[in-house]
Write a protein that holds these residues in place. Structure first.
Motif, PDB file in Angstrom:
ATOM      1  N   GLN A   1      12.648   2.907  -1.508  1.00 34.45           N
ATOM      2  CA  GLN A   1      12.863   2.051  -0.338  1.00 34.45           C
ATOM      3  C   GLN A   1      11.710   2.097   0.673  1.00 34.45           C
ATOM      4  O   GLN A   1      11.753   1.424   1.697  1.00 34.45           O
ATOM      5  N   VAL A   2      10.704   2.917   0.391  1.00 33.78           N
ATOM      6  CA  VAL A   2       9.569   3.010   1.311  1.00 33.78           C
ATOM      7  C   VAL A   2       8.735   1.732   1.217  1.00 33.78           C
ATOM      8  O   VAL A   2       8.387   1.312   0.111  1.00 33.78           O
ATOM      9  N   PRO A   3       8.454   1.107   2.369  1.00 32.91           N
ATOM     10  CA  PRO A   3       7.635  -0.112   2.293  1.00 32.91           C
ATOM     11  C   PRO A   3       6.174   0.206   1.980  1.00 32.91           C
ATOM     12  O   PRO A   3       5.723   1.320   2.191  1.00 32.91           O
ATOM     13  N   GLY A   4       5.462  -0.780   1.450  1.00 31.52           N
ATOM     14  CA  GLY A   4       4.009  -0.649   1.290  1.00 31.52           C
ATOM     15  C   GLY A   4       3.539  -0.120  -0.041  1.00 31.52           C
ATOM     16  O   GLY A   4       2.343  -0.064  -0.292  1.00 31.52           O
ATOM     17  N   VAL A   5       4.488   0.279  -0.897  1.00 25.53           N
ATOM     18  CA  VAL A   5       4.051   0.822  -2.191  1.00 25.53           C
ATOM     19  C   VAL A   5       4.660   0.067  -3.368  1.00 25.53           C
ATOM     20  O   VAL A   5       4.756   0.587  -4.473  1.00 25.53           O
ATOM     21  N   SER A   6       5.056  -1.178  -3.111  1.00 21.92           N
ATOM     22  CA  SER A   6       5.527  -2.002  -4.223  1.00 21.92           C
ATOM     23  C   SER A   6       4.329  -2.422  -5.063  1.00 21.92           C
ATOM     24  O   SER A   6       3.181  -2.260  -4.661  1.00 21.92           O
ATOM     25  N   GLU A   7       4.597  -3.003  -6.238  1.00 18.58           N
ATOM     26  CA  GLU A   7       3.500  -3.452  -7.092  1.00 18.58           C
ATOM     27  C   GLU A   7       2.667  -4.524  -6.393  1.00 18.58           C
ATOM     28  O   GLU A   7       1.435  -4.520  -6.481  1.00 18.58           O
ATOM     29  N   SER A   8       3.350  -5.413  -5.674  1.00 21.70           N
ATOM     30  CA  SER A   8       2.575  -6.480  -5.015  1.00 21.70           C
ATOM     31  C   SER A   8       1.754  -5.923  -3.853  1.00 21.70           C
ATOM     32  O   SER A   8       0.629  -6.352  -3.620  1.00 21.70           O
TER      33      SER A   8
END
Lengths: 443, 443
Positions: A252-259
């Protein structure tokens, strides 16, 4: 420009590249700037010699019964090449689009200067600090801090402290305060593959003796399987599995998704060890990366040589409980076992440091979470970091103290790359954070 | 110093590196030297412009009924790096231990200057030459002679000849005269593997995006199997098998045993395609060699980056009946098929030239064998060469004429490498050979 920014610009102008012996005097001149600054703030200060670059140590007058806080930073920086990709000169800081552009802007001058200037403001405003402060700045972090562990051993009693604060890590995204509780370790090596004793004409000799560039490529290729797993025997043997709460929180941490990762890195696709999310690959899985490789002719046009040798530099990022010496020995054994016919190999181990994990829910951890919330207006996320700060593990081992990692770097800050930058906003938030943090830790 | 050596030194002093556009004026200045020299010998001479470096064309007054002989050479040279490995400056020739040391000493200034000076001596001694002579010197051989085929087409009638003589190949060993009747062809390419749009911190991003240096190494590694065979599909499809007489003769040719090869190359071991002798690997089997590769940090110490890109240069040596365009297309297809996940690839084809074979027992071939025996005191061995002189194939195709390859290079002459050299003995033997050869061809 504010006096705070003027001070930051002053330190950014020193090309304090610790790995390059041509810059040794620049490193020293940078250290001297800090000595003078701490003196002007009314702290006692010492320029401590080491076998290479000096350590700057500053303290206030200790008061018995107060908490002792050690703030750590490093004033050395990475090399700047490829220099042609910088939009402005790396050691001539400029402000543009709300960011400070310079080598070291984020890593680490901008971040530790925020603490230094927070301390200065507190002293000016209150006449004293709420804690016993030890400010330690080293000049060898980018070469693996070879002399800091010895220094810590030597001054163990003098440096005894209740908690350590370090801002040398990142925020997961702009505006999301981040408390780090883990770091990957590192172990490095350089490999030279030798063939003929000179470059050969590839027509006259090609086909009848081994090509060291081909052999070096075969060695590098042998390090991974097709699924992105490191193929070195025993590489994962001691790796600590992730806890369920970590996988849950990190999802759920933002900023580390694939996109996010594609946008920040500009890579054509994500790729990594099968079975793990990007956050898990970055924060809790070990790697084996080529940092550089070279051999033969690299100039304009063609030169049809069979090169005499080829080289590559490797670094492995490590996680708990991998031992650097054990891992690099396994890598060496793997390379020796996979060495192609017709060439020889020279293996040179480099610097190393263990991975680190601490409990983010300790008393000091809670104080840090509160300070972050107060300054940034929302509770922090708890993460590990992919980078290595071996000294944090050393401080744990030698001083017995845990470290609060209060990251101020943003994902697009380009540390170690051309166009390194630091937002003015985070620089100023860092100054406020330092003030609040010392207040809460001293309470 | 003899006037002949003085003339050779004069041409060796020009840094006529054709691949490097910074040296274009040096290439031209070198061509002008030849123009002046041929004029002083009483030949008619023309400096022929091309799209890049000029061709020097010299002729005597043709006499009807005489044989026409074309002597070909090239006055351009290879680059000199790694410059630090030269014992003397590459463009300041010196004589030491009976050898002339300079870039171009053997390849090709020393060898064609022997012919030029043989012609000069014959004219001085006899007042005329026994043949109609066409002396053609180009300045683009080391970049694949891009403009010579067009020039030959354009001047096809003017350049019509009975035989071509070229000294741009080697003697198998000191004192063993050598007539070459075959050459390997060549086809080249450069590959760039792209990952992130900038160098990344290998700690912050390593493990979650592909590393282009690793990917480039995997591509290079995919080009060969463990037995030294090229693994590109269809690579060997058109390869002409060796004749029995060739395998038999080559097994007895001195200078190409495994121990000779180890001594000359300084390699730790021989290595090549399983099932073939070293001579067969060098003269009659195709190869795929890395001429250079690079990516990431190559400087002192460590820089823990994940590189933005990595590059490599390949050249394939070709044998009859491989077509360069077909082979390079198969290599490209192979690389595309083997491209690892997470990176993209740019493929740039380079120069190319077909392999060549002729009959060493023709009338002109016998004249060459006799001239070699007369000058060196023993019958020549008949071999092919591992190097590429694409222009020899072009001259066959366009002018319809076969070439006598009268090699004067010795195995340790270090062409394309630091410390290139040419023995004074072979330089002077070459002058005598040129005189005897023209006599025998004209008889």
């Amino acid at each position: 420009m504010t006096p705070a920014l003027e001070d930051l610009f002053a330190v950014l102008r020193f090309p304090s590249i610790s790995t390059d012996s041509n810059h040794a005097s620049d490193v020293r001149a940078c250290a001297q700037w800090y000595v003078d600054k701490f003196k002007s703030m009314g702290l006692s200060v010492e320029l401590c010699e080491t076998a290479k670059h000096p350590i700057v140590l500053a303290k206030n007058e200790p008061v018995s019964g107060r908490k002792t806080v050690l703030i750590y930073g490093h004033y050395d920086v990475q090399p700047v090449d490829p220099i042609e990709l910088w939009d402005s000169a790396p050691f001539e800081p400029v402000i543009k689009d709300g960011k400070i552009w310079a080598r070291g802007a984020t890593d680490n001058k901008g971040q530790h200067m925020a603490h230094l200037l927070g301390v200065e403001e507190t002293i000016k405003e209150k006449g004293e600090l709420p804690v016993n402060l030890i400010f330690l700045l080293e000049g060898e972090e980018e070469i693996g801090s070879p002399n800091l562990p010895g220094f810590l051993e030597e001054r163990k009693e003098e440096l005894a402290c209740d908690v350590i604060a370090v801002s040398d890590t990142g925020m997961v995204a702009k505006g999301i305060p981040t408390l780090g509780y883990g770091l990957r370790g590192i172990t490095c090596c350089e490999v030279k593959v030798n063939g003929p004793d000179k470059d050969l004409h590839s027509g006259l000799y090609g086909g009848a003796v081994a090509n060291p560039a081909t052999a070096a490529a075969q060695l590098i290729a042998s390090l991974h399987d097709s699924e992105g797993k490191v193929a070195v025997e025993g590489f994962y043997d001691e790796v600590e599995p992730l806890a369920d709460w970590e996988r849950e929180m990190w999802s759920q941490v933002p900023g580390v998704s694939e996109s996010d990762l594609l946008e920040v890195t500009g890579s054509p696709a994500v790729f990594g060890e099968a079975g793990f999310s990007s956050a898990e690959r970055l924060w809790a899985r070990p790697t084996c990366e080529v940092n550089g490789m070279w051999g033969g002719y690299q100039g304009e046009g063609s030169k049809t040589v069979l090169p005499s040798y080829a080289c590559f530099k490797l670094s492995c990022r490590l996680v708990p409980d991998q031992e650097p010496e054990v891992i690099i020995a396994r890598v060496q054994k793997h390379l020796e076992a996979h060495l192609p016919t017709g060439v020889t190999m020279e293996f040179t181990p480099g610097h190393s440091g263990k991975a680190y994990v601490a409990d983010p829910h300790s008393e000091a951890g809670k104080a840090a979470q509160e300070a972050l919330e107060e300054v940034f207006g929302r509770p922090p996320v708890l993460i590990r970091e992919g980078g290595s700060i071996p000294i944090i593990q050393s401080m744990k081992e030698i001083l017995g103290t845990d470290t609060l990692m209060l990251g101020l770097a943003l994902p697009d800050c380009q540390i170690h790359s051309p166009n390194e930058n630091f937002t003015v906003e985070n620089f100023e938030a860092g100054i406020r954070l330092s003030k609040v943090l010392l207040e809460k830790l001293g309470a």
